[in-house]
Design a protein around this motif. Structure first.
Motif, short mmCIF file in Angstrom:
data_model
loop_
_atom_site.label_atom_id
_atom_site.label_comp_id
_atom_site.label_asym_id
_atom_site.label_seq_id
_atom_site.Cartn_x
_atom_site.Cartn_y
_atom_site.Cartn_z
N VAL A 186 -3.13 10.83 -5.72
CA VAL A 186 -2.40 10.16 -6.84
C VAL A 186 -2.19 11.32 -8.00
O VAL A 186 -1.20 11.34 -8.55
CB VAL A 186 -3.15 8.87 -7.27
N ALA A 221 0.50 13.65 -6.97
CA ALA A 221 1.79 12.99 -7.17
C ALA A 221 2.18 12.90 -8.63
O ALA A 221 3.49 13.12 -9.17
CB ALA A 221 1.82 11.69 -6.21
N LEU A 222 1.15 12.43 -9.43
CA LEU A 222 1.64 12.30 -10.72
C LEU A 222 1.67 13.35 -11.53
O LEU A 222 2.71 13.60 -12.40
CB LEU A 222 0.41 11.72 -11.49
N ALA A 252 5.50 14.34 -10.50
CA ALA A 252 6.40 13.33 -11.26
C ALA A 252 6.53 13.70 -12.64
O ALA A 252 7.48 13.82 -13.21
CB ALA A 252 5.90 12.03 -10.94
N LEU A 261 4.58 7.55 -13.73
CA LEU A 261 3.74 6.45 -13.19
C LEU A 261 4.73 5.46 -12.21
O LEU A 261 4.32 5.15 -11.09
CB LEU A 261 3.15 5.50 -14.22
N ASP A 279 7.48 6.30 -10.55
CA ASP A 279 7.82 7.43 -9.58
C ASP A 279 6.56 7.31 -8.56
O ASP A 279 6.68 7.03 -7.20
CB ASP A 279 8.04 8.92 -9.97
N VAL A 280 5.26 7.37 -8.91
CA VAL A 280 4.09 7.58 -8.13
C VAL A 280 3.88 6.32 -7.64
O VAL A 280 3.67 6.08 -6.27
CB VAL A 280 3.06 7.98 -9.08
N ARG A 281 4.21 5.12 -8.29
CA ARG A 281 4.09 3.63 -7.66
C ARG A 281 5.03 3.47 -6.54
O ARG A 281 4.76 3.21 -5.48
CB ARG A 281 4.29 2.56 -9.03
N LEU A 302 3.98 6.15 -3.45
CA LEU A 302 2.93 5.89 -3.02
C LEU A 302 2.60 4.47 -2.42
O LEU A 302 1.46 4.32 -1.86
CB LEU A 302 1.53 6.57 -3.55
#
Length: 77
Positions: free
Chosen positions: A7, A10-11, A14, A57, A59-61, A64
């Motif tokens: 996470v 990825a964050l 992003a 956030l 985008d990450v949501r 993932l």
């Protein structure tokens, strides 16, 4: 559920893609006990930091398929 390090990476990616003017520079994304901490330096516009983080956030949501539990703390030096 995604691993905290996954996470965090990825964050960070992003955030880099969504950085708005006034956010300064992303100086670190660390994971401590499953909590991801994001550090910016040289911030001149707090509102743009929030906009950048909220977009990142999202985008990450989507990427993932995780639902982040968000607790924001702002500290200024």
């Amino acid at each position: 559920m995604a691993d905290g390090d996954v996470v965090g990476r990825a964050l960070a990616s992003a955030i880099e893609k969504r950085m708005l003017e006034g956010c300064g520079k992303l100086s670190g994304v660390t994971t401590i006990d499953g909590v991801v901490q994001v550090t910016f330096t040289g911030v001149t516009d707090d509102a743009n930091v929030f906009d950048t983080l909220s977009g990142a956030l999202l985008d990450v949501r989507l990427l993932l398929e995780v639902q982040p539990d968000i607790d924001v703390k702002i500290r200024r030096k």
